[in-house]
Write a protein that holds these residues in place. Structure first.
Motif, PDB file in Angstrom:
ATOM      1  N   ASN A  69       7.160   5.783  15.590  1.00  0.00           N
ATOM      2  CA  ASN A  69       6.302   5.524  16.755  1.00  0.00           C
ATOM      3  C   ASN A  69       5.861   6.829  17.418  1.00  0.00           C
ATOM      4  O   ASN A  69       6.646   7.478  18.098  1.00  0.00           O
ATOM      5  N   PRO A  70       4.611   7.209  17.233  1.00  0.00           N
ATOM      6  CA  PRO A  70       4.131   8.442  17.870  1.00  0.00           C
ATOM      7  C   PRO A  70       3.828   8.274  19.357  1.00  0.00           C
ATOM      8  O   PRO A  70       3.679   9.265  20.061  1.00  0.00           O
ATOM      9  N   MET A  71       3.723   7.021  19.850  1.00  0.00           N
ATOM     10  CA  MET A  71       3.193   6.780  21.196  1.00  0.00           C
ATOM     11  C   MET A  71       4.284   6.577  22.253  1.00  0.00           C
ATOM     12  O   MET A  71       3.991   6.531  23.445  1.00  0.00           O
ATOM     13  N   GLY A  72       5.541   6.444  21.806  1.00  0.00           N
ATOM     14  CA  GLY A  72       6.598   5.942  22.686  1.00  0.00           C
ATOM     15  C   GLY A  72       7.053   6.866  23.800  1.00  0.00           C
ATOM     16  O   GLY A  72       7.826   6.443  24.653  1.00  0.00           O
ATOM     17  N   ASP A  73       6.620   8.123  23.819  1.00  0.00           N
ATOM     18  CA  ASP A  73       7.000   8.996  24.944  1.00  0.00           C
ATOM     19  C   ASP A  73       5.793   9.305  25.834  1.00  0.00           C
ATOM     20  O   ASP A  73       5.798  10.281  26.568  1.00  0.00           O
ATOM     21  N   LEU A  74       4.773   8.454  25.739  1.00  0.00           N
ATOM     22  CA  LEU A  74       3.591   8.616  26.598  1.00  0.00           C
ATOM     23  C   LEU A  74       3.426   7.369  27.460  1.00  0.00           C
ATOM     24  O   LEU A  74       3.372   6.243  26.937  1.00  0.00           O
ATOM     25  N   TYR A  75       3.357   7.574  28.777  1.00  0.00           N
ATOM     26  CA  TYR A  75       3.065   6.446  29.672  1.00  0.00           C
ATOM     27  C   TYR A  75       1.638   5.973  29.426  1.00  0.00           C
ATOM     28  O   TYR A  75       0.793   6.729  28.930  1.00  0.00           O
ATOM     29  N   LYS A  76       1.376   4.714  29.810  1.00  0.00           N
ATOM     30  CA  LYS A  76       0.039   4.143  29.590  1.00  0.00           C
ATOM     31  C   LYS A  76      -1.049   5.029  30.199  1.00  0.00           C
ATOM     32  O   LYS A  76      -2.081   5.269  29.577  1.00  0.00           O
ATOM     33  N   THR A  77      -0.807   5.537  31.408  1.00  0.00           N
ATOM     34  CA  THR A  77      -1.837   6.366  32.050  1.00  0.00           C
ATOM     35  C   THR A  77      -2.040   7.680  31.285  1.00  0.00           C
ATOM     36  O   THR A  77      -3.130   8.226  31.261  1.00  0.00           O
ATOM     37  N   GLN A  78      -0.978   8.148  30.636  1.00  0.00           N
ATOM     38  CA  GLN A  78      -1.108   9.373  29.822  1.00  0.00           C
ATOM     39  C   GLN A  78      -1.844   9.068  28.518  1.00  0.00           C
ATOM     40  O   GLN A  78      -2.598   9.908  28.014  1.00  0.00           O
ATOM     41  N   LEU A 129       0.818  -1.223   0.000  1.00  0.00           N
ATOM     42  CA  LEU A 129       0.000   0.000   0.000  1.00  0.00           C
ATOM     43  C   LEU A 129       0.849   1.270   0.000  1.00  0.00           C
ATOM     44  O   LEU A 129       0.312   2.370   0.005  1.00  0.00           O
ATOM     45  N   LYS A 130       2.166   1.092   0.029  1.00  0.00           N
ATOM     46  CA  LYS A 130       3.079   2.235   0.173  1.00  0.00           C
ATOM     47  C   LYS A 130       2.652   3.096   1.367  1.00  0.00           C
ATOM     48  O   LYS A 130       2.428   4.308   1.266  1.00  0.00           O
ATOM     49  N   ALA A 131       2.539   2.431   2.489  1.00  0.00           N
ATOM     50  CA  ALA A 131       2.073   3.109   3.706  1.00  0.00           C
ATOM     51  C   ALA A 131       3.074   2.882   4.836  1.00  0.00           C
ATOM     52  O   ALA A 131       3.569   1.781   5.030  1.00  0.00           O
ATOM     53  N   MET A 132       3.366   3.952   5.566  1.00  0.00           N
ATOM     54  CA  MET A 132       4.306   3.904   6.692  1.00  0.00           C
ATOM     55  C   MET A 132       3.622   3.255   7.903  1.00  0.00           C
ATOM     56  O   MET A 132       2.504   3.628   8.249  1.00  0.00           O
ATOM     57  N   ILE A 133       4.313   2.296   8.534  1.00  0.00           N
ATOM     58  CA  ILE A 133       3.742   1.618   9.709  1.00  0.00           C
ATOM     59  C   ILE A 133       3.889   2.490  10.951  1.00  0.00           C
ATOM     60  O   ILE A 133       4.981   2.933  11.285  1.00  0.00           O
ATOM     61  N   LEU A 134       2.759   2.728  11.612  1.00  0.00           N
ATOM     62  CA  LEU A 134       2.814   3.464  12.874  1.00  0.00           C
ATOM     63  C   LEU A 134       2.933   2.473  14.024  1.00  0.00           C
ATOM     64  O   LEU A 134       2.106   1.566  14.157  1.00  0.00           O
ATOM     65  N   GLY A 135       3.963   2.639  14.835  1.00  0.00           N
ATOM     66  CA  GLY A 135       4.149   1.790  16.013  1.00  0.00           C
ATOM     67  C   GLY A 135       3.238   2.263  17.127  1.00  0.00           C
ATOM     68  O   GLY A 135       2.872   3.444  17.188  1.00  0.00           O
ATOM     69  N   THR A 136       2.854   1.347  18.010  1.00  0.00           N
ATOM     70  CA  THR A 136       1.912   1.726  19.058  1.00  0.00           C
ATOM     71  C   THR A 136       2.427   1.386  20.458  1.00  0.00           C
ATOM     72  O   THR A 136       1.669   1.397  21.409  1.00  0.00           O
ATOM     73  N   SER A 137       3.726   1.091  20.575  1.00  0.00           N
ATOM     74  CA  SER A 137       4.262   0.789  21.913  1.00  0.00           C
ATOM     75  C   SER A 137       4.366   2.068  22.731  1.00  0.00           C
ATOM     76  O   SER A 137       4.926   3.052  22.273  1.00  0.00           O
ATOM     77  N   ASN A 138       3.836   2.031  23.940  1.00  0.00           N
ATOM     78  CA  ASN A 138       3.897   3.225  24.791  1.00  0.00           C
ATOM     79  C   ASN A 138       5.169   3.202  25.653  1.00  0.00           C
ATOM     80  O   ASN A 138       5.913   2.229  25.667  1.00  0.00           O
ATOM     81  N   LYS A 139       5.386   4.299  26.374  1.00  0.00           N
ATOM     82  CA  LYS A 139       6.627   4.472  27.150  1.00  0.00           C
ATOM     83  C   LYS A 139       6.738   3.445  28.286  1.00  0.00           C
ATOM     84  O   LYS A 139       7.837   2.964  28.580  1.00  0.00           O
ATOM     85  N   SER A 140       5.607   3.106  28.898  1.00  0.00           N
ATOM     86  CA  SER A 140       5.640   2.134  29.999  1.00  0.00           C
ATOM     87  C   SER A 140       6.154   0.795  29.479  1.00  0.00           C
ATOM     88  O   SER A 140       7.040   0.179  30.071  1.00  0.00           O
TER      89      SER A 140
END
Lengths: 287, 270
Positions: B155-164, B126-137
């Motif tokens: 990865n847009p999520m990696g500097d957010l803790y789960k609670t955030q 699809l010529k699409a960039m994979i977005l990672g979803t692992s959070n900081k926790s």
């Protein structure tokens, strides 16, 4: 005096493309009758260069890029950020700011305080400058600082002692800290604003801060460029995080008024500061 | 630890848009589990580049997490994004029928890598960039499969803790039934992260924040009133999982070596 602040992003390592954008904006500023246009730190190269530093370095005395910028600066003063390599010192690279005026280089400031901790690694790739010096440009005395230079207040003091009425800070400050729910921008922007307000007031000088925007390697540059007048009042504030090109009229007579009303400049005693620092350094040597 | 959701949303949508564009992608692809992280990521991506440029992949294994699959489908419909459901059971079972394994971790890792493999295949199709979803926790305690769910383009999520992430989900308008779900990696039916890790994300995030963001030593963190056993356990998890957050070491021989002193920025020329 009319000042243009180009709060832009740069393409990392592509001087050719960045130069085109500079020339375009210089022309635009000149068309809108600006006297001065300011670009951010390392605006010609991008910030997170690492081993690209030697590849994008410019020799001001013989570079085609500099020649084209100088031609563009015949009718408007320009401040740009570049990687500088000097003819007399090949292989040594500086994070520099150039003040171009009437087709000539009026001043080159080499960044003195190179942040090298946390996410910063400038000290690994750049040599450190050795001087803060106010210089004449038209009827003004101007001082140039680059990013972290401004967060060491002694830098601005040297410019005050040198009589600068215009302190220009070019910056590539990343945004950090998102825990303040009231703030429009990153918490780290506060460092600059706090210093901008204090330095402008106590130096009775305009402080013009031009920060970049965009992202490099996941790091967001915070934007939020500003102008404080010599009374410490905020005259202009660019948006955080967004590209911006704004023009503001600044009244240079305010420098005179401020210095007349609050004679910090008149009462300054650089010889006492110099003596005290000299003594301190000699004593440190003895220790 | 509360975040400025408006600012975070702005920064992360800029990040998704700009880093994808610079890498030459106009579209993004996300593996959706029906959990909070992938859902929040999808909400951010839709804000960044619009629903027409997002593709969701839902990749169930047998009937391990039917509720998650159903929620993921609902989210895709709600956001107006195209999606496809691919059952990974045949390929995973084919492997384990020849190489049986009972340990849930082995089976879970295999599933995570199957999903990664499909995501990368679809990324190229699809010529699409994979977005990672692992959070900081998760990243900090190593609660993820290397080359599995930890693999991504950006990865847009990696500097957010789960609670955030939870706080951001509320701000973005994620449906309540998703917010109240117990986080699960879907390793076996009924599995929950918090049971497996041994304490709640609230507790974990408080400890991580002290150790990482505030740079306290474990001893200093304990003096602030946190439970000693848990602080030491978390500090050890961080240490032991550092390898999951790094590229593998390369044996240095020459004057200039990839990964050591051949230093170019990720966004080189972009």
């Amino acid at each position: 005096m009319k000042v243009a602040i180009a709060q832009i992003s740069s393409i990392l390592g592509r001087v050719d493309k960045n130069l085109d954008r500079h020339l375009e904006l210089i022309e635009k500023a000149a068309r809108e009758k600006a006297d001065l246009v300011i670009f951010p730190e390392l605006s010609l190269t991008g910030y997170s260069l690492q081993d690209l530093v030697p590849e994008v370095a410019i020799r001001p005395d013989c570079s085609e890029v500099m020649s084209r910028l100088l031609v563009a600066s015949r009718n408007i003063d320009v401040v740009v950020g570049l990687v500088e390599e000097r003819k007399e010192n090949p292989g040594i690279f500086y994070n520099s700011a150039a003040y171009l005026s009437r087709g000539e280089i009026a001043h080159l400031h080499r960044k003195v305080f190179l942040p090298t901790s946390g996410l910063f690694e400038e000290g690994r790739f750049f040599a450190s400058g050795r001087e803060f010096r106010a210089f004449p440009a038209g009827s003004n005395r101007v001082g140039l600082l680059i990013c972290r230079d401004f967060l060491h207040y002694s830098s601005s003091y040297c410019l005050l002692a040198g009589g600068a009425g215009l302190i220009i800070v070019i910056s590539a400050a990343p945004g950090r800290g998102v825990l303040n729910e009231e703030s429009q921008g990153f918490e780290s922007s506060r460092n600059w604003e706090l210093m901008g307000q204090a330095i402008s007031y106590f130096s009775s000088a305009f402080v013009i801060y031009c920060n970049r925007v965009g992202l490099e390697n996941g790091v967001t540059f915070a934007g939020g460029s500003f102008i404080y007048n010599p009374d410490g009042q905020l005259l202009f504030k660019a948006p955080y995080l967004e590209d911006d090109f704004s023009l503001r009229e600044i009244d240079l007579d305010l420098i005179r008024k401020a210095r007349k009303n609050r004679p910090y400049k008149r009462d300054d005693r650089p010889e006492v500061i110099c003596y005290s620092l000299g003594r301190l350094l000699r004593k440190q040597d003895e220790d | 630890m509360k975040i400025n959701c408006q600012l975070v949303t702005r920064a992360l949508t800029n990040f998704i848009k700009e880093e994808s564009y610079k890498a030459g992608f106009e579209r993004n692809i996300i593996g959706l589990s029906g959990g909070l992280d992938s859902t929040v990521c999808a909400y951010l991506a839709v804000r960044a580049v619009g629903p027409q440029n997002i593709f969701g992949l839902i990749m169930p294994f047998k009937d391990y997490d039917q509720e998650g699959v159903q929620l993921a489908e609902e989210i895709c419909c709600l956001l107006g994004i195209n999606f496809e459901k691919i059952d990974i059971s045949p390929q995973v079972e084919a492997y384990f029928s020849g190489h049986p394994a009972e340990q849930p971790v082995l089976r879970g890792n295999k599933m995570a890598r199957e999903r990664m493999s499909i995501l990368y295949d679809y990324s190229a199709r699809l010529k699409a960039m994979i977005l990672g979803t692992s959070n900081k926790s998760e990243l900090l305690i190593g609660y993820g499969t290397i080359h599995g769910d930890l693999a991504c383009g950006i990865n847009p999520m990696g500097d957010l803790y789960k609670t955030q992430v939870r706080q951001l989900a509320r701000y973005l308008g994620v449906p309540e039934k998703l917010l109240s779900r117990k986080p699960t990696a879907g390793l076996w039916p009924g599995q929950t992260d918090e049971d497996e890790i041994g304490f709640s994300y609230e507790e974990l995030d408080k400890i991580l924040f002290k150790l990482v963001d505030e740079r306290l030593t474990p001893d200093e963190a304990i003096k602030t009133g946190l439970e000693e056993k848990k602080v030491r356990q978390v500090a050890e998890l961080i240490r032991k999982s550092e390898y999951k957050r790094k590229m593998p070491p390369i044996a240095k021989l020459s004057e200039r070596t990839v990964g050591h002193d051949f230093l170019y920025p990720y966004d080189w020329g972009k």
